[in-house]
Write a protein that holds these residues in place. Structure first.
Motif, PDB file in Angstrom:
ATOM      1  N   UNK A   1      21.350  81.001 -21.343  1.00 31.19           N
ATOM      2  CA  UNK A   1      22.567  80.445 -20.762  1.00 31.19           C
ATOM      3  C   UNK A   1      23.089  81.408 -19.706  1.00 31.19           C
ATOM      4  N   UNK A   2      23.451  80.893 -18.537  1.00 29.71           N
ATOM      5  CA  UNK A   2      24.094  81.696 -17.498  1.00 29.71           C
ATOM      6  C   UNK A   2      25.479  81.116 -17.244  1.00 29.71           C
ATOM      7  N   UNK A   3      26.482  81.972 -17.320  1.00 33.15           N
ATOM      8  CA  UNK A   3      27.871  81.556 -17.180  1.00 33.15           C
ATOM      9  C   UNK A   3      28.485  82.128 -15.907  1.00 33.15           C
ATOM     10  N   UNK A   4      29.364  81.360 -15.293  1.00 28.67           N
ATOM     11  CA  UNK A   4      30.224  81.867 -14.240  1.00 28.67           C
ATOM     12  C   UNK A   4      31.428  82.478 -14.938  1.00 28.67           C
ATOM     13  N   UNK A   5      31.334  83.776 -15.239  1.00 29.60           N
ATOM     14  CA  UNK A   5      32.313  84.411 -16.124  1.00 29.60           C
ATOM     15  C   UNK A   5      32.408  85.907 -15.834  1.00 29.60           C
ATOM     16  N   UNK A   6      33.619  86.432 -15.908  1.00 27.18           N
ATOM     17  CA  UNK A   6      33.846  87.868 -15.803  1.00 27.18           C
ATOM     18  C   UNK A   6      33.342  88.547 -17.080  1.00 27.18           C
ATOM     19  N   UNK A   7      32.711  89.687 -16.913  1.00 27.08           N
ATOM     20  CA  UNK A   7      32.176  90.382 -18.095  1.00 27.08           C
ATOM     21  C   UNK A   7      33.271  90.718 -19.101  1.00 27.08           C
ATOM     22  N   UNK A   8      34.507  90.824 -18.635  1.00 25.49           N
ATOM     23  CA  UNK A   8      35.621  91.162 -19.522  1.00 25.49           C
ATOM     24  C   UNK A   8      36.053  89.989 -20.389  1.00 25.49           C
TER      25      UNK A   8
ATOM     26  N   UNK B   1      24.771  81.953  -7.486  1.00 27.87           N
ATOM     27  CA  UNK B   1      23.802  82.546  -8.407  1.00 27.87           C
ATOM     28  C   UNK B   1      23.739  81.754  -9.704  1.00 27.87           C
ATOM     29  N   UNK B   2      24.893  81.425 -10.257  1.00 25.29           N
ATOM     30  CA  UNK B   2      24.929  80.709 -11.534  1.00 25.29           C
ATOM     31  C   UNK B   2      24.243  79.359 -11.425  1.00 25.29           C
ATOM     32  N   UNK B   3      24.509  78.627 -10.358  1.00 25.92           N
ATOM     33  CA  UNK B   3      23.901  77.308 -10.185  1.00 25.92           C
ATOM     34  C   UNK B   3      22.381  77.422 -10.049  1.00 25.92           C
ATOM     35  N   UNK B   4      21.920  78.393  -9.257  1.00 29.83           N
ATOM     36  CA  UNK B   4      20.484  78.579  -9.074  1.00 29.83           C
ATOM     37  C   UNK B   4      19.830  78.954 -10.406  1.00 29.83           C
ATOM     38  N   UNK B   5      20.451  79.884 -11.141  1.00 28.12           N
ATOM     39  CA  UNK B   5      19.885  80.343 -12.414  1.00 28.12           C
ATOM     40  C   UNK B   5      19.796  79.207 -13.433  1.00 28.12           C
ATOM     41  N   UNK B   6      20.825  78.373 -13.487  1.00 22.93           N
ATOM     42  CA  UNK B   6      20.807  77.262 -14.447  1.00 22.93           C
ATOM     43  C   UNK B   6      19.683  76.286 -14.133  1.00 22.93           C
ATOM     44  N   UNK B   7      19.470  76.003 -12.857  1.00 26.25           N
ATOM     45  CA  UNK B   7      18.375  75.118 -12.474  1.00 26.25           C
ATOM     46  C   UNK B   7      17.026  75.735 -12.836  1.00 26.25           C
ATOM     47  N   UNK B   8      16.884  77.047 -12.626  1.00 28.60           N
ATOM     48  CA  UNK B   8      15.622  77.717 -12.948  1.00 28.60           C
ATOM     49  C   UNK B   8      15.380  77.733 -14.450  1.00 28.60           C
ATOM     50  N   UNK B   9      16.426  77.946 -15.217  1.00 25.72           N
ATOM     51  CA  UNK B   9      16.307  77.932 -16.678  1.00 25.72           C
ATOM     52  C   UNK B   9      15.846  76.562 -17.160  1.00 25.72           C
ATOM     53  N   UNK B  10      16.444  75.509 -16.608  1.00 21.98           N
ATOM     54  CA  UNK B  10      16.047  74.152 -16.991  1.00 21.98           C
ATOM     55  C   UNK B  10      14.608  73.874 -16.594  1.00 21.98           C
TER      56      UNK B  10
END
Length: 424
Positions: free
Chosen positions: A247-254, A229-238
């Motif tokens: 910005x989309x991060x591969x990150x836990x909400x915590x 998901x993160x990789x796809x979202x970053x490409x779409x944002x660009x």
């Protein structure tokens, strides 16, 4: 006992569709447009060793159970029929009947046959592997199991928006893309976002809300535990030229370090965090907001607040391991317990039935490509899951609620208009 009589012993009333067994026995209405066919002894083994949705899923995915009377590439009809059947197969036969069934089936058929490779271990075995329920490591693995299937596969089901949450239909005839755009518009307007505001989107998926808000001048951070998901979202944002705002991060909400956001959106996230963690989750959301900030929670709920919250066996073992649902009143109460004031709530249950209808239709349209991409068992699994969920929303077994809340400042007044400020 014939196989038809054995199946009938588990039925609460007359089966809603015709059931044909390999021994030639038949039960159910003769004029049913659909028939459920048990192809071999293994089909009965699956049902007897795991009564209910788990056994049905195993038999279907292993090719021992089929629905006849519909086009083979029409999973929304097939799986809706299976779900209706399952709802009628909830009776526990008395001891004498169970003994007759055991004698008829034979001891050799009381062993669990091979199970599909997609099935994950039961919860107690997952605990034995050393990962505490809803720990960061286990949540990451669960999310990866569900979402890191194939972005191409998801694109055929979800359509161009790549949005895997309930849409909001301006009319029952509206297209899926129109309804998803309208959902993002509704969330954006409820949060009263303005150019220059800062939004945190928790569990952002493929970045639909992130890109919608950034395209309107909002600075957005989205977090997900799915690498694909993160990789796809970053490409779409660009591709959209939004990298300076989104910005989309591969990150836990915590683990989000930023604070003082103007708004936080949580769209389809609460289902994953576990009922016991609601208060901690919403308390953390509250800590991310500035005084006067807004929070929109969009999640699947149960129609009451008194039932067991864990998912059924099929959903837990094949779709959302560790997934849990609670009633909207429970979610509402825990948002308030976290110090946020709820100012609006609505139920979009029927909208999710429409959304699933359209996802199922997309899977039908792209059935051959889906099978080639992920294999027939996985494609059948997703059709089964979506058909069952469509039935659930249509018949009020599950619901979808949006809850809007505000973080009060020292003056304890709303930083929003006195009355509803968005269009429905």
């Amino acid at each position: 006992m014939t196989l038809g009589e054995i199946i009938g012993a588990f039925a609460t009333d007359e089966p809603p569709l015709r059931i044909e067994a390999y021994d030639g026995s038949v039960i159910g209405p003769a004029d049913s447009p659909l028939a459920l066919r048990l192809k071999s002894e293994k089909a009965l083994q699956y049902f007897v060793t795991a009564p209910g949705d788990l056994g049905l899923a195993r038999a279907y995915l292993m090719g021992e159970l089929e629905i006849v009377g519909v086009h083979p590439g029409a999973p929304h009809d097939v799986f809706g029929a299976l779900e209706v059947f399952r709802k009628h197969m909830t009776r526990t036969p008395d001891a004498r009947t169970m003994l007759r069934i055991a004698r008829s089936v034979g001891l050799e058929n009381l062993r669990v046959p091979p199970i599909p490779e997609q099935e994950v271990p039961p919860p107690w075995r997952r605990m034995l592997h050393g990962m505490r329920r809803h720990s960061k490591e286990r949540d990451s693995q669960v999310v990866s199991y569900h979402y890191d299937v194939s972005n191409r596969f998801y694109s055929w089901i979800l359509g161009p928006s790549m949005t895997y949450t309930c849409a909001c239909y301006p009319s029952a005839e509206a297209s899926l893309e129109t309804a998803q755009e309208n959902k993002y518009r509704l969330v954006f307007d409820k949060l009263r976002l303005q150019p220059g505001d800062r939004l945190l989107d928790v569990g952002c998926g493929w970045g639909g809300m992130v890109r919608y808000a950034a395209a309107r001048g909002v600075h957005v951070i989205g977090v997900t535990l799915s690498r694909e998901q993160a990789e796809w979202a970053r490409e779409a944002i660009a591709a959209d030229g939004l990298a300076d705002l989104a910005e989309v991060r591969l990150q836990d909400y915590r683990d989000v370090p930023e604070r003082d956001f103007d708004a936080v959106s949580s769209i389809g996230m609460t289902e994953h965090i576990g009922r016991r963690n609601y208060l901690d989750y919403f308390t953390r959301i509250e800590s991310y907001l500035r005084p006067g900030g807004r929070f929109l929670n969009h999640c699947i709920t149960r129609p009451d607040n008194s039932r067991v919250t864990k998912a059924g066996s099929f959903i837990d073992r094949y779709i959302f391991p560790d997934g849990e649902l609670a009633g909207a009143g429970t979610v509402h109460a825990e948002i308030e317990n976290a110090g946020l004031e709820v100012v609006h709530e609505e139920n979009l249950r029927q909208h999710y039935a429409f959304t699933l209808r359209d996802w199922c239709a997309n899977l039908v349209e792209h059935w051959a490509e889906a099978v080639e991409e992920v294999g027939e068992p996985m494609a059948k699994l997703w059709g089964l899951y979506m058909g069952a969920c469509q039935y659930g929303f249509e018949y009020n077994k599950i619901q979808l609620h949006q809850i809007l809340a505000v973080k009060l400042g020292d003056r304890m007044t709303w930083d929003v208009p006195l009355r509803q400020w968005w269009e429905a």
